[in-house]
Write an enzyme that holds these catalytic residues in place. Structure first.
Site, PDB file in Angstrom:
ATOM      1  N   GLU A 247      -4.498   6.377   8.773  1.00  0.00           N
ATOM      2  CA  GLU A 247      -3.589   6.881   9.908  1.00  0.00           C
ATOM      3  C   GLU A 247      -3.470   8.397   9.401  1.00  0.00           C
ATOM      4  O   GLU A 247      -2.839   8.607   8.526  1.00  0.00           O
ATOM      5  CB  GLU A 247      -2.234   6.389  10.143  1.00  0.00           C
ATOM      6  CG  GLU A 247      -1.564   6.925  11.196  1.00  0.00           C
ATOM      7  CD  GLU A 247      -0.394   6.091  11.505  1.00  0.00           C
ATOM      8  OE1 GLU A 247       0.148   6.091  12.728  1.00  0.00           O
ATOM      9  OE2 GLU A 247       0.342   5.525  10.695  1.00  0.00           O
TER      10      GLU A 247
ATOM     11  N   LYS B 182      19.997   6.237   9.953  1.00  0.00           N
ATOM     12  CA  LYS B 182      19.462   7.387   8.817  1.00  0.00           C
ATOM     13  C   LYS B 182      18.107   8.088   9.576  1.00  0.00           C
ATOM     14  O   LYS B 182      17.073   7.324   9.846  1.00  0.00           O
ATOM     15  CB  LYS B 182      18.999   6.814   7.584  1.00  0.00           C
ATOM     16  CG  LYS B 182      18.476   7.993   6.574  1.00  0.00           C
ATOM     17  CD  LYS B 182      17.449   7.490   5.456  1.00  0.00           C
ATOM     18  CE  LYS B 182      16.145   7.907   5.979  1.00  0.00           C
ATOM     19  NZ  LYS B 182      15.905   9.396   6.123  1.00  0.00           N
TER      20      LYS B 182
ATOM     21  N   GLY C 127       5.952   4.983   7.919  1.00  0.00           N
ATOM     22  CA  GLY C 127       4.579   4.601   7.547  1.00  0.00           C
ATOM     23  C   GLY C 127       4.678   3.203   6.757  1.00  0.00           C
ATOM     24  O   GLY C 127       5.634   2.778   6.500  1.00  0.00           O
TER      25      GLY C 127
ATOM     26  N   GLY D 120       7.396   1.193   4.668  1.00  0.00           N
ATOM     27  CA  GLY D 120       7.959   0.017   5.303  1.00  0.00           C
ATOM     28  C   GLY D 120       7.849  -1.132   4.303  1.00  0.00           C
ATOM     29  O   GLY D 120       8.709  -2.060   4.505  1.00  0.00           O
TER      30      GLY D 120
ATOM     31  N   GLU E 114      14.831  12.890   7.199  1.00  0.00           N
ATOM     32  CA  GLU E 114      15.252  14.054   6.598  1.00  0.00           C
ATOM     33  C   GLU E 114      14.771  15.506   6.984  1.00  0.00           C
ATOM     34  O   GLU E 114      15.438  16.673   7.042  1.00  0.00           O
ATOM     35  CB  GLU E 114      15.493  14.170   5.288  1.00  0.00           C
ATOM     36  CG  GLU E 114      13.907  14.060   4.350  1.00  0.00           C
ATOM     37  CD  GLU E 114      13.521  12.830   4.264  1.00  0.00           C
ATOM     38  OE1 GLU E 114      12.504  12.327   3.460  1.00  0.00           O
ATOM     39  OE2 GLU E 114      13.813  11.834   5.023  1.00  0.00           O
TER      40      GLU E 114
ATOM     41  N   CYS F 123       2.313   7.420  16.772  1.00  0.00           N
ATOM     42  CA  CYS F 123       1.817   6.376  16.205  1.00  0.00           C
ATOM     43  C   CYS F 123       1.012   5.463  17.008  1.00  0.00           C
ATOM     44  O   CYS F 123      -0.123   4.882  16.433  1.00  0.00           O
ATOM     45  CB  CYS F 123       3.215   5.409  16.011  1.00  0.00           C
ATOM     46  SG  CYS F 123       4.012   4.956  17.372  1.00  0.00           S
TER      47      CYS F 123
ATOM     48  N   GLU G  92       8.211  -1.028  12.470  1.00  0.00           N
ATOM     49  CA  GLU G  92       6.916  -0.309  13.468  1.00  0.00           C
ATOM     50  C   GLU G  92       6.348   0.450  12.408  1.00  0.00           C
ATOM     51  O   GLU G  92       6.885   1.487  12.033  1.00  0.00           O
ATOM     52  CB  GLU G  92       7.596   0.032  14.830  1.00  0.00           C
ATOM     53  CG  GLU G  92       6.598   0.220  15.771  1.00  0.00           C
ATOM     54  CD  GLU G  92       5.769   1.593  15.628  1.00  0.00           C
ATOM     55  OE1 GLU G  92       4.870   1.803  14.775  1.00  0.00           O
ATOM     56  OE2 GLU G  92       6.183   2.430  16.662  1.00  0.00           O
TER      57      GLU G  92
END
Length: 493
Positions: free
Chosen positions: A387, A176, A230, A234, A179, A290, A251
């Site tokens: 972040e 996936k 993110g 996650g 989007e 990242c 990750e």
């Protein structure tokens, strides 16, 4: 624009069961340029069923390792053939420069070749059982059906870091993509089919994280879920995977320090190099990386000179559409990401940060934001702790080695970091103390397919790339064979 058939199940390209579609926007001008199918839970279930059947009944898991490796090499060759087309597609979809897109394609081809070579040479081991009558071996087998969820910033690269080892190990999968940026993943699935991958091994569902990603994470027929994205998403993936006790690899990003000692800048050349690399660390792909070196931690005696030059050069960075000549930095990927970046900068200024460069949108259309340097920052500020995923660099200072290490490690993340010093012993000493999965010395950002990638703390679980990246997609089995069985007589009878 007509809707593309972007859901791939059991070798067939199809629309979403619901008929829903999504427009893909060009971040350089916010106009739609493609339409994809908007898959849902029903599409996801069909893709999982196809992957399950291909694993349980199909040929791929039982294909000899050498043949699997040969297919991966064919994919690498096709990527090289289509390098320019894929690089431009990645640039337009994700907003990066076309040169960044080309480099991404090169790295993807390298990853497929690396895992092709690695899997041929990773054939398990013989275990000495201490008896000539026992043959004992440890072998590696594929996990099964893998659910792969990839992010919007490096869609093709991140897909390859999952797909290449999954296929090398003999798994089937459902991927996936984000989007927001699904197009290069669609192109990659087409290349896998062209290379001769059997139907049902590679399945793709374009659509939102909920329901598509959520369904992959919770579905009992998925044996492994690998997610890059993110922290908040996650943790949801991990919770959803818990009920079926599937393998999980995450990750989840980072807040990465770039530590610069004054002894790294003893002459004009070394000073220019450290400044140049600090710009690269923070502003490549508009900071949507990242591992971006978004925290500059510079020795106090060097701060004013270093930050002044950094800010001067940041103001000269040329923004524009990534496919145009001369452009050095593209837009942010979406209006949401632009708004998030603006909010972080505003909060930093309200908390006492000093704006040295950027801090605004340029005139014109698109999701552009000027590369921004925020001086006089500290760990109480949200912009330093969280972040941003935008072109924002914060500056902190230190006076001693211990203070530099304490600042660099004062984060809930631990993905990557850099150390700049002219003293090789000091640099290695600092690197050994940093709690980050990758540490660069006198450099920033390079990675190797043969070296593991991943982080400490809330940067995630598991590793991608390297031998450990292949191991994520394998189960380990011990086979113990008694060559001369005889009664044990434990029970007298």
């Amino acid at each position: 624009m007509s809707a593309q058939l972007t859901i791939h199940v059991a070798g067939e390209w199809r629309k979403a069961v619901s008929g829903a579609t999504r427009e893909i926007l060009d971040p350089a001008d916010a106009t739609p340029f493609a339409v994809v199918a908007e898959g849902g839970a029903e599409d996801t279930d069909a893709a999982i069923a196809a992957a399950r059947k291909a694993f349980d009944e199909g040929e791929w898991p039982r294909t000899p390792v050498a043949e699997r490796a040969a297919l991966l090499r064919r994919v690498a060759a096709l990527l090289e053939r289509d390098r320019e087309e894929l690089g431009r597609l990645e640039a337009r979809d994700a907003g990066k420069t076309v040169e960044e897109g080309r480099v991404d394609v090169d790295c993807v081809a390298d990853a497929f070749r690396y895992f092709a070579d690695l899997v041929v040479n990773e054939n398990g081991r013989v275990v000495d059982a201490g008896s000539p009558d026992v043959h004992s071996v440890v072998v590696h087998e594929p996990v099964g059906v893998c659910g792969l969820i990839t992010p919007w910033n490096y869609p093709l690269l991140q897909a390859s870091w999952k797909i290449a080892p999954a296929l090398a190990a003999g798994n089937t999968f459902v991927v996936k993509p984000s989007e927001i940026t699904p197009l290069s993943t669609v192109a990659l699935i087409r290349l896998l089919a062209e290379a001769g991958l059997p139907d049902g091994v590679a399945n793709l569902v374009t659509g939102a994280g909920d329901p598509v990603g959520a369904r992959l994470a919770e579905h009992p027929d998925v044996d492994l879920i690998s997610f890059t994205g993110g922290l908040a998403s996650g943790t949801k993936v991990m919770r959803a995977a818990a009920d079926s006790v599937k393998k999980v690899a995450l990750e989840l990003g980072g807040k990465n320090p770039n530590v610069v000692f004054a002894d790294a800048c003893t002459d004009d050349e070394s000073f220019d190099t450290a400044v140049d690399q600090a710009l690269n660390a923070a502003f490549i792909h508009s900071g949507q990386v990242c591992s971006a070196g978004s925290r500059l931690i510079v020795e106090e005696s060097l701060r004013e000179r270093f930050v002044a030059e950094l800010a001067r050069r940041a103001e000269l960075i040329r923004l524009g559409r990534g496919t145009d000549d001369g452009v050095e930095c593209g837009p942010l990927v979406s209006a949401q990401q632009l708004a998030k970046t603006e909010e972080y900068v505003a909060s930093a200024l309200a908390e006492g940060a000093v704006l040295r460069a950027g801090g605004k949108r340029p005139d014109g259309p698109g999701y552009f934001y000027r590369p921004t340097v925020l001086d006089r920052c500290d760990r109480t500020m949200r912009v330093v702790r969280e972040e941003v995923f935008g072109p924002v660099l914060t500056v902190e200072t230190f006076r001693t080695e211990d203070e530099a290490v304490a600042l660099a490690n004062d984060t809930e993340y631990g993905l990557a970091g850099g150390v700049w010093s002219g003293d090789a012993g000091r640099a290695r000493r600092i690197a050994a103390r940093l709690r980050h999965g990758t540490v660069w010395i006198n450099d920033f950002h390079p990675y190797l397919p043969q070296a593991e990638w991943g982080g400490f703390g809330k940067s995630g679980i598991g590793r991608e790339l390297g031998p450990a990246g292949l191991a994520e997609y394998r189960e380990t089995k011990h086979i113990y064979q008694n060559l001369a069985p005889r009664p044990v007589r434990w029970f007298a009878g």
